[in-house]
Design an enzyme around this catalytic site. Structure first.
Site, mmCIF file in Angstrom:
data_model
loop_
_atom_site.group_PDB
_atom_site.id
_atom_site.type_symbol
_atom_site.label_atom_id
_atom_site.label_comp_id
_atom_site.label_asym_id
_atom_site.label_seq_id
_atom_site.Cartn_x
_atom_site.Cartn_y
_atom_site.Cartn_z
ATOM 1 N N HIS A 96 0.840 -1.211 0.000
ATOM 2 C CA HIS A 96 0.000 0.000 0.000
ATOM 3 C C HIS A 96 0.874 1.259 0.000
ATOM 4 O O HIS A 96 0.552 2.254 -0.661
ATOM 5 C CB HIS A 96 -0.878 0.045 1.255
ATOM 6 N N SER A 146 0.141 -8.925 1.442
ATOM 7 C CA SER A 146 -1.313 -8.886 1.535
ATOM 8 C C SER A 146 -1.694 -8.707 2.995
ATOM 9 O O SER A 146 -1.042 -9.268 3.883
ATOM 10 C CB SER A 146 -1.889 -10.219 1.024
#
Ligand code: PAF
Length: 290
Positions: free
Chosen positions: A37, A185
């Site tokens: 991210h 993840s």
């Protein structure tokens, strides 16, 4: 760095940035941020003057037996990581704000959403497209960034932006991987130490198929078989290991031949975690170097 909790406050901040002439960049997330991210934020910074990340665990993209209730939530940590990566602010709304009383409108997705995860998570991409459309409406971004780990999601959103004539550039950012190749993840934190070790098989499987493709293998069935064999030994269950067209996400039959580029995508369960990963053969580097 700003933290906006309501759609009105967030919309005002984005409007104000655009009035100043800033290009607005959007990084939608469900939180539990990791380096993947943060890379989206860094990439947004290169393309926009005012960069916002959103943190919202979107209920409409979870099925009834999925992990909505236990999905990791850590807004303080997410705000800190967004700040470190260079975001100007984080929008973290409540479910009631994003889905006001009486809410009934959804974005209907099409063929891009039918194969792969679409088969195993009915309604998932409709929920994704709906919340992303709302985030686009609130933010008015010039550019929005999504990870290529969720490759089908990226294609569904690109399709939606084209079909609904949304004035936003949708950018797919390469998957960020751990040193052993496992894709980062938020759901990796569900893995026990033993399952984390087994998860190394996922990038190994994608790498084996990448090597076969580089050596000239084009049979969709054979490419999928090579990858499936490697993960089958460790997976609790496999949702799919499929070869698909990388632009339309149409799944190729076992007897079909891949073109010069082909998406190899998989989804499987390891203990309590459902993990997905993919590689675009002929385009992406193999996940495991060497
Ligand atoms: O990829 C995700 O984290 C989510 O699906 C998204 C795009 C933020 C929509 O909820």
């Amino acid at each position: 760095m700003e933290l906006w909790r309501t759609p009105d406050a967030f919309r005002r901040a984005c409007d104000e940035a655009r009035r100043r002439g800033a290009r607005v960049g959007l990084v939608p997330t469900m939180g539990a941020l990791h380096r993947g991210h943060q890379t989206l934020v860094t990439e947004a910074r290169k393309r926009a003057d005012f960069v916002v990340a959103t943190v919202f665990v979107n209920p409409t993209q979870f099925g009834p037996n999925e992990d909505l209730a236990r999905y990791p939530r850590d807004l303080d940590g997410d705000a800190k990581k967004s700040d470190e990566a260079g975001a100007d602010g984080v929008f973290a709304p409540s479910p009631e704000d994003m889905y006001p009383p009486g809410d009934e409108t959804r974005v209907r997705v099409g063929r891009t959403a039918e194969g792969l995860c679409g088969v195993h998570r009915p309604g998932h991409f409709e929920g994704v497209a709906t919340v992303v459309a709302k985030l686009f409406a609130l933010t008015g971004p010039c550019v929005a960034l999504f990870g290529r780990k969720d490759y089908q999601q990226l294609k569904v959103i690109e399709r939606m932006a084209r079909d609904l004539l949304l004035p936003v550039e949708v950018v797919g950012v390469p998957t960020v991987r751990e040193p052993d190749g496992l894709a980062m993840s938020s759901r990796n934190r569900y893995l026990s130490a033993e399952d984390r070790d087994k998860a190394r098989r996922i990038p190994m499987a994608l790498t084996a198929a990448s090597r076969a493709f580089a050596s000239g293998e084009r049979g969709a069935g054979e490419l999928a078989r090579i990858a499936r064999e490697i993960v089958a030994e460790v997976a609790s269950s496999i949702d799919y290991v499929d070869v698909a067209d990388p632009d339309t996400v149409r799944v190729l039959g076992a007897g079909e031949r891949a073109g010069e580029r082909a998406l190899l995508a998989l989804a499987l369960r390891l203990g309590g975690a459902r993990l997905i990963d993919n590689v675009v053969l002929g385009e992406d580097p193999p996940p495991v170097a060497g």
